[in-house]
Motif scaffolding. Structure first.
Motif, PDB file in Angstrom:
ATOM      1  N   ASP A   1      12.689  52.588  83.547  1.00 24.39           N
ATOM      2  CA  ASP A   1      13.189  52.057  82.139  1.00 24.39           C
ATOM      3  C   ASP A   1      14.430  52.173  81.861  1.00 24.39           C
ATOM      4  O   ASP A   1      14.966  53.446  81.712  1.00 24.39           O
ATOM      5  CB  ASP A   1      11.980  52.431  81.349  1.00 24.39           C
ATOM      6  CG  ASP A   1      12.042  51.498  80.041  1.00 24.39           C
ATOM      7  OD1 ASP A   1      13.141  51.104  79.571  1.00 24.39           O
ATOM      8  OD2 ASP A   1      11.075  51.179  79.593  1.00 24.39           O
ATOM      9  N   ASP A   2      15.210  51.251  81.273  1.00 24.33           N
ATOM     10  CA  ASP A   2      16.587  51.222  80.904  1.00 24.33           C
ATOM     11  C   ASP A   2      16.754  52.074  79.576  1.00 24.33           C
ATOM     12  O   ASP A   2      17.514  52.949  79.373  1.00 24.33           O
ATOM     13  CB  ASP A   2      17.218  50.055  80.538  1.00 24.33           C
ATOM     14  CG  ASP A   2      17.716  49.572  81.922  1.00 24.33           C
ATOM     15  OD1 ASP A   2      18.073  50.306  82.959  1.00 24.33           O
ATOM     16  OD2 ASP A   2      18.010  48.120  81.944  1.00 24.33           O
ATOM     17  N   ARG A   3      15.585  52.214  78.714  1.00 26.21           N
ATOM     18  CA  ARG A   3      15.380  52.792  77.481  1.00 26.21           C
ATOM     19  C   ARG A   3      15.664  54.320  77.799  1.00 26.21           C
ATOM     20  O   ARG A   3      16.054  55.167  76.956  1.00 26.21           O
ATOM     21  CB  ARG A   3      14.247  52.570  76.648  1.00 26.21           C
ATOM     22  CG  ARG A   3      14.133  51.108  76.071  1.00 26.21           C
ATOM     23  CD  ARG A   3      12.868  50.787  75.278  1.00 26.21           C
ATOM     24  NE  ARG A   3      12.937  49.556  74.837  1.00 26.21           N
ATOM     25  CZ  ARG A   3      13.690  48.876  73.738  1.00 26.21           C
ATOM     26  NH1 ARG A   3      14.197  49.869  73.225  1.00 26.21           N
ATOM     27  NH2 ARG A   3      13.532  47.828  73.459  1.00 26.21           N
ATOM     28  N   TRP A   4      14.821  54.728  78.837  1.00 25.72           N
ATOM     29  CA  TRP A   4      14.924  56.404  79.078  1.00 25.72           C
ATOM     30  C   TRP A   4      16.131  56.596  79.606  1.00 25.72           C
ATOM     31  O   TRP A   4      17.006  57.830  79.439  1.00 25.72           O
ATOM     32  CB  TRP A   4      13.727  56.467  80.020  1.00 25.72           C
ATOM     33  CG  TRP A   4      12.357  56.692  79.421  1.00 25.72           C
ATOM     34  CD1 TRP A   4      11.315  55.656  79.523  1.00 25.72           C
ATOM     35  CD2 TRP A   4      11.834  57.521  78.659  1.00 25.72           C
ATOM     36  NE1 TRP A   4      10.286  56.126  78.710  1.00 25.72           N
ATOM     37  CE2 TRP A   4      10.610  57.204  78.112  1.00 25.72           C
ATOM     38  CE3 TRP A   4      12.306  58.789  78.108  1.00 25.72           C
ATOM     39  CZ2 TRP A   4       9.897  58.211  77.218  1.00 25.72           C
ATOM     40  CZ3 TRP A   4      11.785  59.671  77.160  1.00 25.72           C
ATOM     41  CH2 TRP A   4      10.389  59.423  76.990  1.00 25.72           C
TER      42      TRP A   4
ATOM     43  N   ALA B   1      18.724  56.867  76.694  1.00 23.31           N
ATOM     44  CA  ALA B   1      18.338  58.096  75.982  1.00 23.31           C
ATOM     45  C   ALA B   1      18.881  59.351  76.633  1.00 23.31           C
ATOM     46  O   ALA B   1      19.276  60.259  76.348  1.00 23.31           O
ATOM     47  CB  ALA B   1      16.765  58.122  75.880  1.00 23.31           C
TER      48      ALA B   1
ATOM     49  N   GLY C   1      22.283  49.813  78.536  1.00 22.86           N
ATOM     50  CA  GLY C   1      21.510  49.281  77.459  1.00 22.86           C
ATOM     51  C   GLY C   1      22.048  48.009  77.147  1.00 22.86           C
ATOM     52  O   GLY C   1      21.577  47.543  76.007  1.00 22.86           O
TER      53      GLY C   1
ATOM     54  N   LEU D   1      18.904  45.761  76.157  1.00 25.19           N
ATOM     55  CA  LEU D   1      18.099  46.180  75.157  1.00 25.19           C
ATOM     56  C   LEU D   1      18.655  45.654  73.611  1.00 25.19           C
ATOM     57  O   LEU D   1      19.705  45.371  73.464  1.00 25.19           O
ATOM     58  CB  LEU D   1      18.100  47.673  75.015  1.00 25.19           C
ATOM     59  CG  LEU D   1      17.773  48.309  76.557  1.00 25.19           C
ATOM     60  CD1 LEU D   1      17.737  50.053  76.124  1.00 25.19           C
ATOM     61  CD2 LEU D   1      16.208  48.071  76.864  1.00 25.19           C
ATOM     62  N   SER D   2      17.445  45.884  72.930  1.00 24.66           N
ATOM     63  CA  SER D   2      17.631  45.342  71.506  1.00 24.66           C
ATOM     64  C   SER D   2      18.682  46.307  70.899  1.00 24.66           C
ATOM     65  O   SER D   2      18.650  47.446  70.828  1.00 24.66           O
ATOM     66  CB  SER D   2      16.314  45.528  70.640  1.00 24.66           C
ATOM     67  OG  SER D   2      16.639  45.490  69.370  1.00 24.66           O
TER      68      SER D   2
ATOM     69  N   GLY E   1      21.009  49.003  73.130  1.00 29.35           N
ATOM     70  CA  GLY E   1      20.906  50.457  73.596  1.00 29.35           C
ATOM     71  C   GLY E   1      21.517  51.674  72.522  1.00 29.35           C
ATOM     72  O   GLY E   1      21.097  52.536  72.909  1.00 29.35           O
TER      73      GLY E   1
ATOM     74  N   ARG F   1      20.580  52.571  69.479  1.00 32.35           N
ATOM     75  CA  ARG F   1      19.812  53.335  68.885  1.00 32.35           C
ATOM     76  C   ARG F   1      19.012  54.472  69.827  1.00 32.35           C
ATOM     77  O   ARG F   1      18.915  55.850  69.598  1.00 32.35           O
ATOM     78  CB  ARG F   1      18.401  52.449  68.324  1.00 32.35           C
ATOM     79  CG  ARG F   1      18.678  51.690  67.166  1.00 32.35           C
ATOM     80  CD  ARG F   1      17.722  50.886  66.720  1.00 32.35           C
ATOM     81  NE  ARG F   1      17.365  49.805  67.869  1.00 32.35           N
ATOM     82  CZ  ARG F   1      16.524  48.762  67.596  1.00 32.35           C
ATOM     83  NH1 ARG F   1      15.850  48.845  66.550  1.00 32.35           N
ATOM     84  NH2 ARG F   1      16.046  48.060  68.713  1.00 32.35           N
ATOM     85  N   GLU F   2      18.682  53.962  71.085  1.00 33.90           N
ATOM     86  CA  GLU F   2      18.235  55.008  72.036  1.00 33.90           C
ATOM     87  C   GLU F   2      19.494  56.172  72.556  1.00 33.90           C
ATOM     88  O   GLU F   2      19.009  57.169  72.433  1.00 33.90           O
ATOM     89  CB  GLU F   2      17.950  54.307  73.382  1.00 33.90           C
ATOM     90  CG  GLU F   2      16.648  53.392  73.234  1.00 33.90           C
ATOM     91  CD  GLU F   2      16.875  52.008  72.610  1.00 33.90           C
ATOM     92  OE1 GLU F   2      16.107  51.453  72.350  1.00 33.90           O
ATOM     93  OE2 GLU F   2      18.123  51.665  72.625  1.00 33.90           O
TER      94      GLU F   2
END
Length: 267
Positions: free
Chosen positions: A35-38, A41, A239, A242-243, A246, A248-249
C-alpha cells in the motif's frame, strides 16, 4: 576495546542497516502489492527521525566538542557529498530489474552507482560511533556491548529509512516475476556500501579526535540533505495518487519520527 574491535562493532551496525533494506522485500512473501499509504508514511517516519536526530545528535555533539566554525564547514561538506552523489546517480539510472540479467561488468557499474547513493548514510552511522569507548559518553548496552546512545539511535534511524528503499527495489523485481528470496538479496545488495562507509568514517574520526565537530557536522549536513533531496521527493512521488497527494501520511509519519527522537535530546 581496541581499534580493530571498535571497527568490527561499527561494521556490524552498518551491516544491520543494509540488512534492514531486505526487510522491505519481506511483505511480498504475503501480499502482491504494498500500500502506497504505508510507503509514504515510512518515508515520513524516516524523515522525521533523520532531521530530529541530526539536531539532537550530531549538531549537539559537535558543539560539545568544539566551536561552530568546524561544525559549519563539515555540514557543507556533507551537503556537497549528497549533491555529488545525486549528480552521478542522475547520470546513470540502474533499473533494479536489470540485476537479474546483469553480467559481471554491469554489476560492478551498478554497485559503483549505489555506493555513491548509500555512502552518506553509512558515514552518518560511522560518525555517530565517534564516542565509542569514551569514559564519559552516554551509553546503552546492546548484546553486551556499550554503545553511544547517538550511535544506537542513528543505526535505528537509518535502518527504518532503508525499509521503504527495500520496497522500492522489490516492486519492479516483483513485476518481473523474481522470487521472494532473490528480491531480499538484491534489496540488501543495494545498501551494502553502508557498512563500508560507516567503517571509513569511524576510522577517520577515531584517528583525528580534534576534528570531531567536523565529522559531526558532516553527518548532520548529509542527513538533512538526504531528507530534502531524496526522502521528501520520493514520498511525494509515491503519494501522488493518494488524497491530498500523500502529504497527510507523510506529515503524520514525520511527526511520529521526530517525537521518537525526543529522548535523544534528554540524554
Amino acid at each position: 576495546m581496541g581499534l580493530a574491535a571498535d571497527l568490527a562493532v561499527v561494521f556490524v551496525a552498518g551491516l544491520v542497516t543494509a540488512l534492514a533494506t531486505g526487510v522491505g522485500a519481506l511483505p511480498f512473501f504475503l501480499v502482491e502489492e504494498f500500500d502506497d499509504r504505508w510507503n509514504v508514511a515510512l518515508w515520513g517516519l524516516a524523515s522525521g527521525i533523520m532531521v530530529a536526530a541530526s539536531l539532537f545528535g550530531p549538531v549537539r555533539e559537535g558543539l560539545a566538542y568544539g566551536d561552530a566554525w568546524l561544525l559549519a564547514p563539515g555540514a557543507l561538506a556533507g551537503v556537497a557529498l549528497v549533491a555529488a552523489g545525486h549528480a552521478v546517480v542522475d547520470g546513470v539510472d540502474p533499473d533494479p530489474g536489470e540485476y537479474e540479467r546483469a553480467d559481471f561488468r554491469k554489476l560492478v557499474l551498478i554497485l559503483g552507482v549505489l555506493t555513491v547513493h548509500s555512502f552518506p548514510e553509512g558515514v552518518a552511522v560511522g560518525v555517530s560511533f565517534a564516542e565509542l569507548g569514551f569514559a564519559d559518553a552516554e551509553t546503552v548496552t546492546v548484546a553486551g556491548v556499550a554503545l553511544p546512545v547517538l550511535a544506537a539511535f542513528m543505526t535505528v534511524a537509518i535502518s527504518i529509512h532503508n525499509v521503504p528503499e527495500g520496497v522500492a527495489v522489490a516492486i519492479p523485481l516483483r513485476s518481473l516475476g523474481v522470487g521472494e528470496w532473490r528480491m531480499v538479496w538484491w534489496a540488501v545488495f543495494s545498501s551494502l556500501p553502508q557498512p563500508v562507509g560507516a567503517v571509513l568514517a569511524f576510522a577517520f574520526v577515531s584517528l583525528a579526535r580534534g576534528l570531531l565537530p567536523l565529522g559531526f557536522g558532516f553527518a548532520a549536513g548529509a542527513m538533512v540533505s538526504l531528507v530534502a533531496t531524496e526522502f521528501v521527493p520520493e514520498a511525494l512521488e509515491r503519494g501522488r495518487d493518494l488524497s491530498g497527494g500523500g502529504r497527510r501520511e507523510f506529515v503524520a509519519g514525520a511527526l511520529v519520527g521526530a517525537l521518537a527522537m525526543v529522548p535523544l535530546a534528554l540524554v
